[in-house]
Design a protein around this motif. Sequence first.
Motif, PDB file in Angstrom:
ATOM      1  N   ASP A 134     -47.269 -54.984 -75.902  1.00 23.49           N
ATOM      2  CA  ASP A 134     -47.602 -54.135 -74.752  1.00 23.49           C
ATOM      3  C   ASP A 134     -49.103 -54.140 -74.521  1.00 23.49           C
ATOM      4  OD1 ASP A 134     -48.514 -52.691 -76.896  1.00 23.49           O
ATOM      5  OD2 ASP A 134     -47.378 -50.865 -76.438  1.00 23.49           O
ATOM      6  N   ILE A 143     -42.412 -51.032 -78.942  1.00 23.16           N
ATOM      7  CA  ILE A 143     -42.338 -52.488 -79.025  1.00 23.16           C
ATOM      8  C   ILE A 143     -41.403 -52.957 -80.136  1.00 23.16           C
ATOM      9  CG2 ILE A 143     -43.689 -54.533 -79.675  1.00 23.16           C
ATOM     10  CD1 ILE A 143     -43.933 -53.875 -76.787  1.00 23.16           C
ATOM     11  N   SER A 196     -45.625 -55.360 -70.642  1.00 25.66           N
ATOM     12  CA  SER A 196     -46.243 -54.434 -69.681  1.00 25.66           C
ATOM     13  C   SER A 196     -46.719 -55.158 -68.428  1.00 25.66           C
ATOM     14  CB  SER A 196     -47.422 -53.699 -70.330  1.00 25.66           C
ATOM     15  OG  SER A 196     -48.485 -54.586 -70.620  1.00 25.66           O
TER      16      SER A 196
END
Length: 324
Positions: free
Chosen positions: A299, A6, A238
């Motif tokens: 995420d 990330i 995600s």
Amino acid sequence: MGAIDIKALAATLAASNGIAAKQDIGSVAASLGLQGQSVAVGDDCAALPDGDGYLLFAIEGFMNEFVAADPWFAGWCGVMVNISDVVAMGGRPVAVVDAVWANGEMGAAPVLEGMRAAARTFGVPIVGGHTNIRTDRGQLSVAILGRAKKLLTSFDARPGDVLIAAIDHRGRYREPFNNWEAATDAPSARLRGDLQILPEIAEAGLVLAAKDISQGGIVGTAIMLAECSNVSIEIDVSAIPLPAGVSLERWLATFPSFGYLLSVSPEHETEVLRRFAARNIPAATIGTVGTGSRITITDGTDHALVRDYDQLPLLRLGQREDAA
């Protein structure tokens, strides 16, 4: 989707050329003295009150390298991306005009053919423009007029909303650029029907804020939406649907032919997603809108800052002045 770094992804996005280029908008707007006027600046189109609705007025110019490398598609995009800007504001296109510069008739031909093909496909007439075919390089800009009954704007995202991304995956990259095109070989009737989704959503009162995903990609567009609305946005990368074989990093930098971000009240989330699904367009809730000035990605576990527009403004346009 594999493991996501990330922090590295956020750093890549923060330094992207697509986002950096948007800073020029603020500089030009400041030079023109556009702050504080009655027509808001920073949206996909200028919205001009007209009777019980709005006239929508916009223009797109194209990079010389793009026009030189793919002139037919540049002409097509001249029509298509302007239509996208009108649709992003809940409108329907009326007509376009163009300015074409080229080295002779042969140089202009593929650009004009691309424009004509798009105009026929989308059912939007070309009604005039400006031509110079006695120059040494190809250049193109196209302007559009549209009309909206109810507006979708960049200024009406609210804390508590969810962020929905709707992007047509039925396409491919037009190499070597990050342009994902899902229109040139699609049925005309389907494309015209797809373009009705956003105005119908606006007229049904389901959404107030939306923005066309532009050269800045999903995250760059989210930064502009957040700054105009004076909100924060967190994107769960995600949760973003990806076309087969496309990496997350490239998809986040992609300029899709049909792609929109919508800031939606949770009570309307299911219905908005259903309307895109009914047209076989992938749409998903990819984030949340909150207070503050930070655009972050996550995420689901790790979080990273892409930009704080309070500390590092992008458009530098702020919220609109309420002309009412």
